[in-house]
Design a protein around this motif. Structure first.
Motif, PDB file in Angstrom:
ATOM      1  N   ALA A  10      -4.294   8.808  -6.672  1.00  0.00           N
ATOM      2  CA  ALA A  10      -3.238   8.806  -5.226  1.00  0.00           C
ATOM      3  C   ALA A  10      -3.723   8.914  -4.038  1.00  0.00           C
ATOM      4  O   ALA A  10      -3.343   8.401  -3.146  1.00  0.00           O
ATOM      5  CB  ALA A  10      -2.087   9.957  -5.689  1.00  0.00           C
ATOM      6  N   SER A  11      -4.870   9.893  -4.224  1.00  0.00           N
ATOM      7  CA  SER A  11      -5.438   9.945  -2.792  1.00  0.00           C
ATOM      8  C   SER A  11      -6.257   8.930  -2.211  1.00  0.00           C
ATOM      9  O   SER A  11      -6.351   8.267  -1.062  1.00  0.00           O
ATOM     10  CB  SER A  11      -6.491  11.070  -3.089  1.00  0.00           C
ATOM     11  OG  SER A  11      -7.660  11.411  -1.728  1.00  0.00           O
ATOM     12  N   ASP A  40      -4.760   1.163  10.405  1.00  0.00           N
ATOM     13  CA  ASP A  40      -5.478   1.141  11.406  1.00  0.00           C
ATOM     14  C   ASP A  40      -6.054  -0.018  11.688  1.00  0.00           C
ATOM     15  O   ASP A  40      -6.655  -0.458  12.947  1.00  0.00           O
ATOM     16  CB  ASP A  40      -6.873   2.172  10.793  1.00  0.00           C
ATOM     17  CG  ASP A  40      -6.720   3.494  10.880  1.00  0.00           C
ATOM     18  OD1 ASP A  40      -5.628   3.946  11.472  1.00  0.00           O
ATOM     19  OD2 ASP A  40      -7.401   4.034  10.147  1.00  0.00           O
ATOM     20  N   GLN A  41      -5.615  -0.905  11.097  1.00  0.00           N
ATOM     21  CA  GLN A  41      -5.852  -2.506  11.472  1.00  0.00           C
ATOM     22  C   GLN A  41      -5.243  -2.969  12.580  1.00  0.00           C
ATOM     23  O   GLN A  41      -4.045  -2.765  12.724  1.00  0.00           O
ATOM     24  CB  GLN A  41      -5.810  -3.351  10.166  1.00  0.00           C
ATOM     25  CG  GLN A  41      -6.807  -3.183   9.183  1.00  0.00           C
ATOM     26  CD  GLN A  41      -6.877  -4.065   8.078  1.00  0.00           C
ATOM     27  OE1 GLN A  41      -5.961  -5.072   7.977  1.00  0.00           O
ATOM     28  NE2 GLN A  41      -7.505  -4.166   6.958  1.00  0.00           N
ATOM     29  N   ASP A  55      -5.629   6.684   1.196  1.00  0.00           N
ATOM     30  CA  ASP A  55      -6.810   6.136   2.261  1.00  0.00           C
ATOM     31  C   ASP A  55      -6.640   4.691   2.451  1.00  0.00           C
ATOM     32  O   ASP A  55      -6.844   4.362   3.390  1.00  0.00           O
ATOM     33  CB  ASP A  55      -8.041   6.539   1.513  1.00  0.00           C
ATOM     34  CG  ASP A  55      -8.454   7.978   1.304  1.00  0.00           C
ATOM     35  OD1 ASP A  55      -7.564   8.789   2.074  1.00  0.00           O
ATOM     36  OD2 ASP A  55      -9.439   8.448   0.458  1.00  0.00           O
ATOM     37  N   GLN A  56      -6.358   3.932   1.314  1.00  0.00           N
ATOM     38  CA  GLN A  56      -6.356   2.447   1.301  1.00  0.00           C
ATOM     39  C   GLN A  56      -4.887   2.104   2.597  1.00  0.00           C
ATOM     40  O   GLN A  56      -5.171   1.352   3.445  1.00  0.00           O
ATOM     41  CB  GLN A  56      -5.809   1.564   0.131  1.00  0.00           C
ATOM     42  CG  GLN A  56      -5.552   0.321   0.185  1.00  0.00           C
ATOM     43  CD  GLN A  56      -6.843  -0.614   0.633  1.00  0.00           C
ATOM     44  OE1 GLN A  56      -7.998  -0.079   0.564  1.00  0.00           O
ATOM     45  NE2 GLN A  56      -6.554  -1.512   1.566  1.00  0.00           N
ATOM     46  N   LEU A  57      -3.789   3.033   2.484  1.00  0.00           N
ATOM     47  CA  LEU A  57      -2.953   2.894   3.077  1.00  0.00           C
ATOM     48  C   LEU A  57      -3.203   3.266   4.701  1.00  0.00           C
ATOM     49  O   LEU A  57      -2.708   2.448   5.791  1.00  0.00           O
ATOM     50  CB  LEU A  57      -1.609   3.683   2.937  1.00  0.00           C
ATOM     51  CG  LEU A  57      -0.560   3.752   3.841  1.00  0.00           C
ATOM     52  CD1 LEU A  57       0.283   2.300   4.010  1.00  0.00           C
ATOM     53  CD2 LEU A  57       0.767   4.739   3.386  1.00  0.00           C
ATOM     54  N   GLN A  58      -3.901   4.337   4.779  1.00  0.00           N
ATOM     55  CA  GLN A  58      -4.494   4.575   6.153  1.00  0.00           C
ATOM     56  C   GLN A  58      -5.067   3.435   6.913  1.00  0.00           C
ATOM     57  O   GLN A  58      -5.127   3.153   8.161  1.00  0.00           O
ATOM     58  CB  GLN A  58      -5.149   5.895   6.303  1.00  0.00           C
ATOM     59  CG  GLN A  58      -5.578   6.332   7.559  1.00  0.00           C
ATOM     60  CD  GLN A  58      -4.255   6.871   8.283  1.00  0.00           C
ATOM     61  OE1 GLN A  58      -3.182   7.304   7.924  1.00  0.00           O
ATOM     62  NE2 GLN A  58      -4.275   6.160   9.432  1.00  0.00           N
ATOM     63  N   ALA A  90       0.806  -1.256  -0.108  1.00  0.00           N
ATOM     64  CA  ALA A  90       0.054  -0.047   0.032  1.00  0.00           C
ATOM     65  C   ALA A  90       0.720   1.278  -0.028  1.00  0.00           C
ATOM     66  O   ALA A  90       0.452   2.161  -0.772  1.00  0.00           O
ATOM     67  CB  ALA A  90      -0.910   0.094   1.203  1.00  0.00           C
ATOM     68  N   ALA A  91       1.978   1.147   0.895  1.00  0.00           N
ATOM     69  CA  ALA A  91       2.989   2.454   0.906  1.00  0.00           C
ATOM     70  C   ALA A  91       3.471   2.664  -0.523  1.00  0.00           C
ATOM     71  O   ALA A  91       3.625   3.910  -0.718  1.00  0.00           O
ATOM     72  CB  ALA A  91       3.959   2.452   1.897  1.00  0.00           C
TER      73      ALA A  91
END
Length: 197
Positions: free
Chosen positions: A184-185, A196-197, A189-192, A137-138
């Motif tokens: 990109a945004s 958060d998991q 969001d997917q990385l965040q 994701a990063a």
């Protein structure tokens, strides 16, 4: 015998010339005046025609100049907006890199905690899976934000030399850049969500 008749009468003498009128100033002088009046009238009409043409040309030039000035202002506003977007995207990229560093540290901490609580193999596998998901994701975020920044830089360069490009092509390119930055945004969001998991 009677005296011979005086018929036809003798011709009358020419009238005496008027001392105030110079010799040869009769009809020829009037003709010269008429010619001068006609020439002056034609010159006046020509001058009026040229004046009208210059007035119409000036009015058209002013309208054309106003149109170009309006377009130039519009492009300047657009470039300023794109500069602001580029600065915001740069800030997002810095934030994503900070998130990545935080995620890496958090992964390490979570892996340590999980290793202490359970089976080392299960914890290691979870750590590897978690690290893989976050790293992917990063990587996606970093690539997408880099592409967005590059595309915006190209768009700004194109807008600065807008005469070299078709306006429709510029609009289409700006739309493509917007889509790229939205992706990109979404990746950010997917990385965040992974963090958060």
């Amino acid at each position: 015998m009677s005296a011979p008749s005086a018929w036809p009468p003798p011709p009358s003498p020419d009238p005496a010339p008027d001392p105030a009128t110079p010799a040869g100033a009769g009809p020829a002088r009037r003709r010269d005046r008429r010619t001068a009046v006609v020439v002056l009238a034609l010159l006046l009409a020509g001058a009026l025609g040229v004046g009208a043409y210059l007035w119409v040309t000036t009015a058209r030039w002013q309208a054309h100049s106003d149109t170009w000035e309006g377009e130039a202002r519009g492009y300047a506003d657009r470039v300023a907006a794109l500069d602001a977007e580029l600065n915001a995207t740069d800030a997002e990229l810095v934030a994503a890199r900070e998130q990545l560093a935080t995620a890496t540290a958090r992964i390490t901490d979570l892996a340590n905690e999980k290793a202490q609580l359970g089976d080392e193999n299960v914890a290691s596998q979870q750590y590897v899976d978690y690290q893989r998901r976050v790293s992917e994701a990063a990587g996606v975020v970093t690539t997408a934000l880099g592409d967005c920044v590059d595309a915006q830089s190209q768009l700004i360069s194109a807008l600065e030399d807008r005469d070299a490009y078709d306006a429709k092509d510029l609009d289409r390119f700006a739309s493509d850049v917007g889509t790229l930055c939205k992706q990109a945004s979404k990746a950010s969001d997917q990385l965040q969500r992974e963090l958060d998991q």
